[in-house]
Motif scaffolding. Structure first.
Motif, PDB file in Angstrom:
ATOM      1  N   HIS A  11      20.387  47.425  -1.996  1.00 45.67           N
ATOM      2  CA  HIS A  11      19.022  47.648  -2.469  1.00 45.67           C
ATOM      3  C   HIS A  11      18.431  48.764  -1.612  1.00 45.67           C
ATOM      4  O   HIS A  11      18.184  48.573  -0.418  1.00 45.67           O
ATOM      5  N   ARG A  68      14.604  48.757  -5.850  1.00 43.88           N
ATOM      6  CA  ARG A  68      15.630  47.710  -5.906  1.00 43.88           C
ATOM      7  C   ARG A  68      16.695  48.041  -6.955  1.00 43.88           C
ATOM      8  O   ARG A  68      17.860  47.684  -6.811  1.00 43.88           O
ATOM      9  N   TRP A  69      16.285  48.718  -8.021  1.00 40.63           N
ATOM     10  CA  TRP A  69      17.181  49.026  -9.126  1.00 40.63           C
ATOM     11  C   TRP A  69      17.790  50.411  -8.979  1.00 40.63           C
ATOM     12  O   TRP A  69      17.416  51.193  -8.106  1.00 40.63           O
ATOM     13  N   ASP A 111      20.079  46.159 -11.350  1.00 39.28           N
ATOM     14  CA  ASP A 111      20.134  45.738  -9.956  1.00 39.28           C
ATOM     15  C   ASP A 111      21.591  45.791  -9.492  1.00 39.28           C
ATOM     16  O   ASP A 111      22.405  44.980  -9.941  1.00 39.28           O
ATOM     17  N   ASN A 170      22.920  44.728  -6.899  1.00 32.57           N
ATOM     18  CA  ASN A 170      23.356  43.506  -6.235  1.00 32.57           C
ATOM     19  C   ASN A 170      23.445  42.310  -7.172  1.00 32.57           C
ATOM     20  O   ASN A 170      23.530  41.171  -6.725  1.00 32.57           O
ATOM     21  N   ARG A 171      23.451  42.542  -8.441  1.00 29.98           N
ATOM     22  CA  ARG A 171      23.844  41.527  -9.421  1.00 29.98           C
ATOM     23  C   ARG A 171      24.943  42.087 -10.315  1.00 29.98           C
ATOM     24  O   ARG A 171      25.216  41.549 -11.397  1.00 29.98           O
ATOM     25  N   ASP A 178       8.897  42.313  -2.719  1.00 27.61           N
ATOM     26  CA  ASP A 178       9.685  41.461  -3.610  1.00 27.61           C
ATOM     27  C   ASP A 178       8.769  40.674  -4.546  1.00 27.61           C
ATOM     28  O   ASP A 178       9.077  40.493  -5.724  1.00 27.61           O
ATOM     29  N   PHE A 195       8.741  43.778  -7.236  1.00 24.67           N
ATOM     30  CA  PHE A 195      10.070  43.731  -7.840  1.00 24.67           C
ATOM     31  C   PHE A 195      10.322  42.496  -8.700  1.00 24.67           C
ATOM     32  O   PHE A 195      10.949  42.596  -9.756  1.00 24.67           O
ATOM     33  N   LEU A 204      11.060  42.613 -12.661  1.00 26.38           N
ATOM     34  CA  LEU A 204      12.215  41.950 -13.271  1.00 26.38           C
ATOM     35  C   LEU A 204      11.792  41.083 -14.452  1.00 26.38           C
ATOM     36  O   LEU A 204      12.438  41.082 -15.511  1.00 26.38           O
TER      37      LEU A 204
END
Length: 307
Positions: free
Chosen positions: A88, A131-132, A138, A140-141, A178, A182, A186
């Motif tokens: 991120h 984050r994206w 993302d 991290n997914r 967050d 973020f 999301l």
């Protein structure tokens, strides 16, 4: 709270289409320099370590090359340690903590381990404090086969070249943004209602629920506690997940396609530094990341009896 109340793009209750993702991308701005703040530090590191250019982001390949570093005294007789940061891009100490570890500690630990460090996996995210990635994904997914996130796909290809990885420490932050930016974003992207959460006040770890290694996690917490405060639980939880022990929660990291789950390792953890506390400085955040790495490595040295 409705999507409309927290983010203006899209229709409440409906996931974004490509035009809405493009609308989001159009309002993203550059806020800092990957070249000046991150890559400028690589030249000094390349004298001590092998610098590997493992790809570039096609969004702007010239501006966003991807780099990792490997210890030069690589040996088949040593266990391999992987350290990653900046999955991120907005999580600043993940990037600079990884670089600080290379600059100050990695050479010492290279007598015991092969060490590979990818300090800034998402350079566009670093520059935009995001984050994206530019596709509103993302990274991290997205650590799975045929990943739609090129940041994730490039790292997985590099890690595959390392052979067996014995331990992986992934450096992150949990920030106030967050909750204020973020997570609402999301919810808007996915057409879901936003539900407010709680940001832990302090450092914590996310272990692997399929391989929890509580003694390893505790060793890291004990090392970091000398640098910064550990997050107290909120009625037995952190970020709405039950604690496994003080300062530690566990996630199914492979099932969630998280960076920490990309190898079949013996030990892994994800750090979460809290940089928005009035009681910490940026330096302490970076120092906490380094302490997390060295605390974990010291535990493994003792565990393997190789010191």
């Amino acid at each position: 709270m409705t999507q409309e109340a927290v983010f203006p793009i899209g229709t409440p209750g409906q996931p974004w289409d490509e035009s809405e993702k493009a609308q989001w991308l159009a309002q993203v701005t550059i806020k800092r320099s990957y070249q000046d703040e991150v890559m400028s530090k690589f030249a000094a590191l390349s004298a001590e370590f092998e610098q590997v250019n493992y790809g570039a982001l096609t969004f702007d390949a010239a501006k966003y090359p991807l780099f990792a570093f490997k210890t030069k005294n690589w040996s088949a007789t040593k266990k391999t340690i992987l350290v990653t940061g900046g999955v991120h891009g907005y999580e600043t100490s993940g990037v600079h903590g990884a670089i600080q570890f290379l600059d100050t500690k990695a050479a010492h630990y290279s007598q015991y381990f092969n060490i590979a460090v990818a300090p800034c996996i998402s350079p566009w995210g670093y520059e935009t404090v995001n984050r994206w990635n530019p596709k509103a994904i993302d990274p991290n997914r997205s650590f799975y086969a045929d990943s739609p996130a090129e940041e994730s796909a490039a790292l997985m290809a590099f890690v595959a070249s390392l052979g067996e990885v014995y331990a992986h420490i992934d450096l992150h932050e949990t920030t106030d943004t967050d909750e204020c930016e973020f997570r609402p974003l999301l919810s808007a992207r996915d057409g879901k209602e936003y539900e407010a959460g709680i940001i832990p006040d302090g450092f914590y770890l996310v272990g692997d629920s399929e391989n929890p290694t509580p003694e390893f996690q505790k060793a890291i917490i004990d090392a970091v506690a000398k640098i910064t405060h550990i997050a107290p639980d909120d009625d037995g939880q952190l970020i709405e997940v039950p604690i496994e022990q003080f300062g530690v929660i566990n996630y199914p990291v492979k099932k969630l396609s998280l960076c920490a789950g990309i190898t079949h390792n013996h030990f892994n953890t994800t750090t979460e530094v809290y940089p928005d506390s009035p009681n910490v400085t940026a330096k302490e955040c970076n120092d906490a990341q380094v302490a997390a790495i060295t605390g974990g490595l010291d535990y493994i040295i003792e565990y393997l009896k190789i010191g």
